[in-house]
Scaffold this motif. Structure first.
Motif, short mmCIF file in Angstrom:
data_model
loop_
_atom_site.label_atom_id
_atom_site.label_comp_id
_atom_site.label_asym_id
_atom_site.label_seq_id
_atom_site.Cartn_x
_atom_site.Cartn_y
_atom_site.Cartn_z
N ALA A 1 0.81 -1.02 -0.04
CA ALA A 1 -0.05 0.14 -0.27
C ALA A 1 0.89 1.16 0.18
CB ALA A 1 -1.01 0.08 1.30
N GLU A 2 2.14 1.11 0.71
CA GLU A 2 3.26 2.39 0.81
C GLU A 2 3.77 2.23 -0.77
OE1 GLU A 2 5.26 1.71 4.10
OE2 GLU A 2 3.66 1.75 5.51
N ARG A 3 4.28 1.10 -1.08
CA ARG A 3 5.18 1.22 -1.97
C ARG A 3 4.44 1.34 -3.59
NH1 ARG A 3 6.97 0.20 -6.45
NH2 ARG A 3 8.43 -1.20 -7.15
N ALA A 4 3.10 1.13 -3.79
CA ALA A 4 2.48 1.31 -4.89
C ALA A 4 1.19 1.77 -4.63
CB ALA A 4 2.47 0.11 -5.74
N PRO A 5 1.02 3.03 -4.04
CA PRO A 5 -0.21 3.57 -3.45
C PRO A 5 -1.20 3.70 -4.76
CG PRO A 5 1.37 5.34 -3.95
CD PRO A 5 2.22 4.06 -3.84
N GLU A 6 -0.90 3.87 -5.88
CA GLU A 6 -1.81 4.01 -7.14
C GLU A 6 -2.50 2.59 -7.45
OE1 GLU A 6 1.88 2.20 -8.70
OE2 GLU A 6 1.56 4.04 -7.25
N LEU A 7 -1.75 1.73 -6.91
CA LEU A 7 -2.32 0.31 -7.34
C LEU A 7 -3.61 -0.11 -6.55
CD1 LEU A 7 -1.76 -2.37 -9.13
CD2 LEU A 7 -0.54 -3.21 -7.20
N ALA A 8 -4.37 -0.53 -7.21
CA ALA A 8 -5.82 -0.92 -6.71
C ALA A 8 -5.92 -2.40 -6.50
CB ALA A 8 -6.96 -0.65 -7.44
N TRP A 9 -5.86 -3.06 -5.19
CA TRP A 9 -5.84 -4.44 -5.01
C TRP A 9 -6.74 -4.97 -4.00
CZ3 TRP A 9 -4.17 -5.58 -0.06
CH2 TRP A 9 -3.50 -4.59 0.73
N HIS A 10 -6.80 -6.06 -3.93
CA HIS A 10 -7.69 -6.85 -2.71
C HIS A 10 -6.98 -8.12 -2.30
CE1 HIS A 10 -10.91 -6.99 0.13
NE2 HIS A 10 -10.92 -8.14 -0.21
N GLY A 11 -6.71 -8.41 -0.87
CA GLY A 11 -6.07 -9.69 -0.51
C GLY A 11 -6.93 -10.72 -0.26
N VAL A 12 -6.76 -11.90 -0.65
CA VAL A 12 -7.69 -13.17 -0.29
C VAL A 12 -7.18 -14.26 0.38
CG1 VAL A 12 -9.33 -14.80 -1.23
CG2 VAL A 12 -9.23 -12.40 -2.37
N LEU A 13 -7.34 -14.50 1.52
CA LEU A 13 -6.86 -15.68 2.34
C LEU A 13 -7.91 -17.05 1.89
CD1 LEU A 13 -5.83 -14.04 5.69
CD2 LEU A 13 -4.44 -15.31 4.19
N ILE A 14 -7.43 -17.81 1.40
CA ILE A 14 -8.13 -18.98 1.14
C ILE A 14 -7.77 -20.25 1.98
CG2 ILE A 14 -9.01 -20.71 -0.56
CD1 ILE A 14 -8.13 -18.56 -2.44
N GLY A 15 -8.79 -21.04 2.79
CA GLY A 15 -8.39 -21.93 3.84
C GLY A 15 -9.19 -21.81 5.11
N GLY A 16 -9.41 -23.17 5.35
CA GLY A 16 -10.53 -23.37 6.43
C GLY A 16 -10.26 -22.51 7.81
#
Length: 373
Positions: A211-226
């Motif tokens: 978020a600091e390194r590439a503030p212009e990049l729109a992203w979302h994190g997904v944790l997949i697992g029980g």
């Protein structure tokens, strides 16, 4: 007969059911021995076989006569164990019935020498020990009381077919929205059990730095697992991760997807797959992501560098969140690079990590034949 007396649920426990359909397709009659009521027993039943079950590992030793009777009735001459603790039973069966061949796959990667009297006895009955990577094979050679020729590297394999794209664009976008990914965002996923050692914290810290390194990049994190012990995860660790996400101010940018039986489709929804495990014995998730044609960032430790060549993805230092931020930024900002890496990864998975080739090699070992070059 595949023996897996585990009440857990991970790659080791999934292995027998993963390969049994291919064993059957290649002409072998497969059987299984599992704990009653376990996920392993359920998975074996899902392949169409009725596994022999025992109440516990201790009771299995007390029921050795019953198991020997089963082996005799069904003409079983090959035993294949998947947990080191199951070798007590396997070695006892091979001792009482010397015509049995005993095989063992070291799924975990041994961490300490096993050369005392008990291990010399148990491993002395093993016809072949399979190391699932070259990294683990080198450790196996030092740790186990076996000559080098009885320790073979045998990479795991998967059914590649389900990982080919199947979703049209509207279905893919709907799945992305379900995971919290908005249109135009780069979806960055981490699939696998939510347990310590899988690198979740360094990944989350990498996302915070991203978020600091590439503030212009729109992203979302997904944790997949029980999210529960029943689904193979550490519930205390899951709670810790939730707290860590809030501390890093990522609450609106990371989704817990939970256990998903449709993992191949979830790969379709992702743009980048991360595997930050600190000491992976093989890296099944890496191979699954390769089969799905995804751009991958993997930890530069354990067996992952063997799988993930430079033209298939990127490696990042296992403990350095800044390195993860840099790798995710590079891939996140370049869709053409992601596409190119994904195509090369898919081709490599097809050449080296299909379940048919894995089972062919396994059958050669069962039959006592030398491996092909």
């Amino acid at each position: 007969m595949h023996i897996c007396l585990s009440d857990g649920w991970g790659g080791l426990e999934m292995y027998p059911a993963r390969i049994i359909p291919e064993l059957q397709r290649q002409g072998w009659q497969a059987h299984g021995l599992a704990l009653a009521g376990s996920r392993v027993a359920e998975s074996l039943a899902s392949t169409g076989i009725a596994p022999l079950t025992v109440p516990s590992r201790g009771r299995a030793l007390l029921q050795v006569g019953r198991i020997l009777g089963y082996l005799k009735r069904h003409g079983i001459e090959v035993l294949h164990c998947h947990k080191s603790s199951d070798l007590r039973l396997g070695a006892l069966l091979a001792t009482l019935r010397p015509t049995l061949q005993l095989f063992f796959t070291d799924h975990m990667g041994v961490t300490r020498p096993k050369k005392d009297f008990y291990h010399r006895w148990a491993y002395g009955r093993v016809s072949r020990l399979f190391a699932i990577s070259e990294a683990t094979r080198q450790r196996n050679l030092k740790a186990f009381p076996l000559p080098p020729e009885r320790i073979r590297r045998l990479y795991l394999g998967i059914d590649l077919t389900p990982y080919a794209p199947q979703l049209d664009e509207p279905a893919r976008e709907a799945l992305r929205r379900e995971l919290g990914v908005m249109p135009g965002q780069v979806a960055i996923g981490l699939p696998g059990r939510l347990t310590d050692g899988k690198g979740h914290e360094v990944w989350l810290e990498g996302l915070a730095r991203l978020a600091e390194r590439a503030p212009e990049l729109a992203w979302h994190g997904v944790l997949i697992g029980g999210l529960s012990a029943r689904e193979g995860s550490d519930e205390r660790y899951v709670s810790h991760l939730r707290s860590r996400i809030e501390e890093l101010k990522l609450g609106q940018r990371v989704t817990f997807a939970g256990f998903r039986p449709d993992l191949p489709r979830l790969f379709e929804a992702l743009d980048i797959v991360c595997v930050p495990s600190r000491n992976e014995a093989f890296g099944l998730t890496v191979v699954e992501a390769m089969a799905a044609g995804k751009a991958i960032v993997g930890a530069d430790s354990g067996a992952i560098p063997e799988l993930l060549e430079a033209d298939c993805g990127r490696l990042a230092a296992a403990e350095e969140s800044q390195a993860w931020a840099e790798a995710m930024a590079e891939l996140g900002q370049d869709a053409a690079l992601r596409e190119r890496l994904g195509q090369t990864a898919r081709a490599r998975a097809e050449r080296h990590f299909g379940v048919a080739a894995h089972v062919e090699a396994l059958i050669r070992e069962y039959a006592g034949k030398e491996p092909t070059s």
